[in-house]
Design a protein around this motif. Structure first.
Motif, PDB file in Angstrom:
ATOM      1  N   ALA A 190       0.827  -1.208   0.000  1.00 46.25           N
ATOM      2  CA  ALA A 190       0.000   0.000   0.000  1.00 46.25           C
ATOM      3  C   ALA A 190       0.861   1.257   0.000  1.00 46.25           C
ATOM      4  O   ALA A 190       0.595   2.216  -0.744  1.00 46.25           O
ATOM      5  N   SER A 191       1.915   1.251   0.818  1.00 46.30           N
ATOM      6  CA  SER A 191       2.809   2.403   0.894  1.00 46.30           C
ATOM      7  C   SER A 191       3.567   2.602  -0.413  1.00 46.30           C
ATOM      8  O   SER A 191       3.730   3.731  -0.890  1.00 46.30           O
ATOM      9  N   GLU A 192       4.027   1.505  -0.994  1.00 49.37           N
ATOM     10  CA  GLU A 192       4.814   1.578  -2.225  1.00 49.37           C
ATOM     11  C   GLU A 192       3.991   2.105  -3.402  1.00 49.37           C
ATOM     12  O   GLU A 192       4.497   2.854  -4.232  1.00 49.37           O
ATOM     13  N   SER A 196      -4.598   2.282  -0.477  1.00 47.91           N
ATOM     14  CA  SER A 196      -4.958   1.812   0.859  1.00 47.91           C
ATOM     15  C   SER A 196      -4.744   0.309   0.972  1.00 47.91           C
ATOM     16  O   SER A 196      -4.681  -0.414  -0.037  1.00 47.91           O
ATOM     17  N   ILE A 197      -4.629  -0.152   2.209  1.00 52.84           N
ATOM     18  CA  ILE A 197      -4.495  -1.588   2.452  1.00 52.84           C
ATOM     19  C   ILE A 197      -5.728  -2.326   1.946  1.00 52.84           C
ATOM     20  O   ILE A 197      -5.639  -3.429   1.395  1.00 52.84           O
ATOM     21  N   LYS A 198      -6.891  -1.710   2.123  1.00 54.19           N
ATOM     22  CA  LYS A 198      -8.139  -2.309   1.639  1.00 54.19           C
ATOM     23  C   LYS A 198      -8.097  -2.499   0.122  1.00 54.19           C
ATOM     24  O   LYS A 198      -8.550  -3.532  -0.405  1.00 54.19           O
ATOM     25  N   THR A 199      -7.544  -1.524  -0.586  1.00 55.73           N
ATOM     26  CA  THR A 199      -7.434  -1.635  -2.040  1.00 55.73           C
ATOM     27  C   THR A 199      -6.473  -2.762  -2.427  1.00 55.73           C
ATOM     28  O   THR A 199      -6.711  -3.498  -3.387  1.00 55.73           O
ATOM     29  N   VAL A 200      -5.390  -2.891  -1.671  1.00 51.79           N
ATOM     30  CA  VAL A 200      -4.452  -4.000  -1.904  1.00 51.79           C
ATOM     31  C   VAL A 200      -5.175  -5.332  -1.756  1.00 51.79           C
ATOM     32  O   VAL A 200      -5.044  -6.236  -2.592  1.00 51.79           O
TER      33      VAL A 200
END
Length: 229
Positions: A190-192, A196-200
Motif C-alpha cells: 500500500a505504501s509503495e 490503501s491496504i483495503k485496495t491492496v
C-alpha cells in the motif's frame, strides 16, 4: 574511504552464513571443508541432500546464501526455490552445478536464483561468489551470463511474451502481484503504490479469482514462472 579502511571494515564483518544443497554427500563434505578452510568470511550452517531436507533445513537455519545443486533425484534446485523463496525472500540462492546447459541456467534463474556457477570454480572464487551474491550482485561463470541475457533481454525483433492468463490482470493488479511475490506485506505494498491496504486486499482477491489460486505462496510461484518478480 581508503583501501586500508575498506579492508578494516571487511575484517570486522560477520561471516556470511551458507547452506549447502547437493545430493552427493562427498561433494558436500568437500565443499564445506574448502569453503571454511580458505576463508573466515563464510560459515556453513547446514547441508541437505534432497529437496525435502533442503526446504526443512533452510527454514530452520535461515542462512544468508544457499549453494544450490540444480539436479537431484527428488526434484531440482528450482523446486527448492519455489518452496522456500516466497516464505524467505531475504535468503539468496546461488546455483552450483556440473551442468552448463542453457536450459538449466535459465530455469533456475527464472525460479529466483541470484547467480549460477559451475563446479569447475576454485574454492577462492566460490567464496568470492558467495560474498558477492550476499551483497546483492548477480554472479555467473564465464559464458553462462550470455544465456540469461538471451533469455530475458528485450532484443529488437524478439517476439513478445503471449500469456493469456497474464493478460487477464490489469496493470495495477500486476504491480500488486509483483510486490507480493517479492515478499512485501500488504501494508508495504500500500505504501509503495500509494493506495490503501483495503485496495491492496481487493486487488489480491481479484488476482486469486482470475488465476484460480488459493494463497499468496501459489501466487508468488505463479508470478515467478511468468518472470514478474
Amino acid at each position: 574511504m581508503t583501501t586500508s579502511e575498506q579492508k578494516d571494515e571487511q575484517q570486522g564483518r560477520k561471516p556470511v552464513t551458507v547452506f549447502l544443497v547437493d545430493d552427493h554427500a562427498l561433494f558436500r563434505a568437500g565443499a564445506r571443508t574448502e569453503l571454511e578452510s580458505v576463508s573466515d568470511e563464510v560459515r556453513v550452517v547446514g547441508e541437505a541432500g534432497s529437496v525435502a531436507e533442503a526446504v526443512a533445513g533452510i527454514r530452520r537455519t535461515r542462512p544468508q546464501v544457499v549453494l544450490l545443486d540444480v539436479h537431484m533425484p527428488d526434484g531440482g534446485g528450482a523446486e527448492v526455490l519455489r518452496r522456500v523463496r516466497p516464505e524467505l525472500p531475504d535468503v539468496v540462492f546461488l546455483a552450483l552445478s556440473v551442468s552448463d546447459a542453457a536450459e538449466d541456467v535459465i530455469a533456475v534463474i527464472r525460479a529466483g536464483a541470484r547467480g549460477y556457477v559451475t563446479k569447475t570454480i576454485s574454492s577462492r572464487e566460490l567464496v568470492s561468489a558467495v560474498m558477492r551474491v550476499a551483497d546483492g550482485d548477480a554472479v555467473f561463470s564465464p559464458r553462462l551470463a550470455g544465456f540469461v541475457l538471451d533469455a530475458f533481454a528485450d532484443r529488437p525483433g524478439s517476439e513478445p511474451i503471449n500469456d493469456p492468463d497474464l493478460d487477464l490482470l490489469t496493470p495495477r493488479e500486476r504491480d500488486v502481484l509483483r510486490l507480493l511475490a517479492r515478499g512485501y506485506a500488504y501494508k508495504e505494498i500500500a505504501s509503495e503504490l500509494f493506495i490503501s491496504i483495503k485496495t491492496v486486499e481487493t486487488h489480491v482477491s481479484s488476482v486469486l479469482r482470475k488465476t484460480q489460486l488459493s494463497n499468496r505462496y501459489e501466487l508468488s510461484r505463479w508470478a515467478s514462472d511468468r518472470r514478474l518478480v
